[in-house]
Scaffold this motif. Structure first.
Motif, PDB file in Angstrom:
ATOM      1  N   TYR A 177       3.483  -2.952   1.665  1.00 55.74           N
ATOM      2  CA  TYR A 177       3.132  -2.356   0.387  1.00 55.74           C
ATOM      3  C   TYR A 177       3.298  -3.432  -0.679  1.00 55.74           C
ATOM      4  O   TYR A 177       4.341  -4.079  -0.755  1.00 55.74           O
ATOM      5  CB  TYR A 177       4.047  -1.169   0.069  1.00 55.74           C
ATOM      6  N   GLU A 180       7.564   1.168  -9.137  1.00 55.67           N
ATOM      7  CA  GLU A 180       6.266   1.815  -8.954  1.00 55.67           C
ATOM      8  C   GLU A 180       5.856   1.802  -7.479  1.00 55.67           C
ATOM      9  O   GLU A 180       5.341   2.798  -6.966  1.00 55.67           O
ATOM     10  CB  GLU A 180       5.203   1.119  -9.814  1.00 55.67           C
ATOM     11  N   ARG A 235       7.878   4.377  -5.701  1.00 55.32           N
ATOM     12  CA  ARG A 235       7.344   5.701  -6.000  1.00 55.32           C
ATOM     13  C   ARG A 235       6.114   5.991  -5.149  1.00 55.32           C
ATOM     14  O   ARG A 235       5.969   7.084  -4.592  1.00 55.32           O
ATOM     15  CB  ARG A 235       6.991   5.818  -7.487  1.00 55.32           C
ATOM     16  N   GLN A 236       5.221   5.014  -5.019  1.00 55.19           N
ATOM     17  CA  GLN A 236       4.011   5.195  -4.210  1.00 55.19           C
ATOM     18  C   GLN A 236       4.360   5.458  -2.743  1.00 55.19           C
ATOM     19  O   GLN A 236       3.755   6.316  -2.101  1.00 55.19           O
ATOM     20  CB  GLN A 236       3.113   3.969  -4.305  1.00 55.19           C
ATOM     21  N   ILE A 278       7.219   6.685  -1.460  1.00 53.09           N
ATOM     22  CA  ILE A 278       7.854   7.995  -1.320  1.00 53.09           C
ATOM     23  C   ILE A 278       6.827   9.110  -1.473  1.00 53.09           C
ATOM     24  O   ILE A 278       6.825  10.079  -0.708  1.00 53.09           O
ATOM     25  CB  ILE A 278       9.017   8.143  -2.324  1.00 53.09           C
ATOM     26  N   GLU A 279       5.920   8.966  -2.440  1.00 55.56           N
ATOM     27  CA  GLU A 279       4.891   9.981  -2.649  1.00 55.56           C
ATOM     28  C   GLU A 279       3.979  10.094  -1.424  1.00 55.56           C
ATOM     29  O   GLU A 279       3.675  11.198  -0.975  1.00 55.56           O
ATOM     30  CB  GLU A 279       4.070   9.605  -3.878  1.00 55.56           C
ATOM     31  N   GLU A 280       3.565   8.958  -0.877  1.00 52.83           N
ATOM     32  CA  GLU A 280       2.695   8.969   0.305  1.00 52.83           C
ATOM     33  C   GLU A 280       3.399   9.614   1.502  1.00 52.83           C
ATOM     34  O   GLU A 280       2.810  10.431   2.212  1.00 52.83           O
ATOM     35  CB  GLU A 280       2.264   7.547   0.661  1.00 52.83           C
ATOM     36  N   TYR A 340       5.892  11.790   1.476  1.00 56.83           N
ATOM     37  CA  TYR A 340       6.113  13.218   1.255  1.00 56.83           C
ATOM     38  C   TYR A 340       4.817  14.018   1.382  1.00 56.83           C
ATOM     39  O   TYR A 340       4.797  15.094   1.976  1.00 56.83           O
ATOM     40  CB  TYR A 340       6.757  13.456  -0.108  1.00 56.83           C
ATOM     41  N   ILE A 341       3.721  13.481   0.840  1.00 50.78           N
ATOM     42  CA  ILE A 341       2.445  14.196   0.912  1.00 50.78           C
ATOM     43  C   ILE A 341       1.966  14.318   2.357  1.00 50.78           C
ATOM     44  O   ILE A 341       1.485  15.364   2.785  1.00 50.78           O
ATOM     45  CB  ILE A 341       1.387  13.507   0.028  1.00 50.78           C
ATOM     46  N   ARG A 342       2.104  13.252   3.117  1.00 51.16           N
ATOM     47  CA  ARG A 342       1.581  13.258   4.491  1.00 51.16           C
ATOM     48  C   ARG A 342       2.478  13.970   5.492  1.00 51.16           C
ATOM     49  O   ARG A 342       1.991  14.495   6.483  1.00 51.16           O
ATOM     50  CB  ARG A 342       1.333  11.829   4.958  1.00 51.16           C
ATOM     51  N   LEU A 381      11.063  13.248   3.797  1.00 50.46           N
ATOM     52  CA  LEU A 381      11.325  11.924   3.234  1.00 50.46           C
ATOM     53  C   LEU A 381      11.848  10.955   4.295  1.00 50.46           C
ATOM     54  O   LEU A 381      12.598  10.040   3.980  1.00 50.46           O
ATOM     55  CB  LEU A 381      12.317  12.030   2.079  1.00 50.46           C
TER      56      LEU A 381
END
Length: 124
Positions: free
Chosen positions: A30, A100, A103-104, A106-108, A110-112, A116
């Motif tokens: 990342y 940032e 955050r990206q 963790i967001e990815e 959690y969404i998928r 966590l």
């Protein structure tokens, strides 16, 4: 000429330490926006302790209660015994960008997955 050849060599996902330990790099690293075009140079500088001060590394945490660790690149110069068997999953150009990128990630995750569990999501 030899410096250019060293810089252009592909960096392995493992950077070997003198005592046999390894610093591991996530294959699909990342990256922050400011570091995308210089990611190979950043990996080289961090892996070999060659002035990595301008970068922030995102690692899997040493403490299982944490989600991720953010460390400045200067932590990787000098003695590197502490960084044996650490897994770097992201790079950023500054601290704000590192937050940032975290955050990206963790967001990815959690969404998928709806959880966590970052190491499981990354397949580590």
């Amino acid at each position: 000429m030899s410096i250019v050849r060293i810089i252009c060599l592909p960096i392995s996902i493992f950077s070997k330490f003198s005592d046999g330990g390894f610093m591991k790099w996530y294959k699909k690293l990342y990256l922050g926006e400011s570091i995308r075009q210089q990611s190979r140079m950043a990996k080289y500088q961090i892996a070999f302790g060659k002035h990595p001060e301008d970068y922030y590394c995102i690692l899997l945490p040493e403490n299982p209660k944490d989600l991720l660790d953010i460390l400045p690149g200067r932590m990787f110069s000098g003695t590197r015994d502490r960084w044996k068997d650490q897994y770097i999953i992201g790079l950023a150009g500054d601290k704000a960008e590192a937050f940032e990128v975290v955050r990206q990630i963790i967001e990815e995750v959690y969404i998928r997955t709806g959880s966590l569990d970052i190491p499981a999501f990354l397949g580590i």
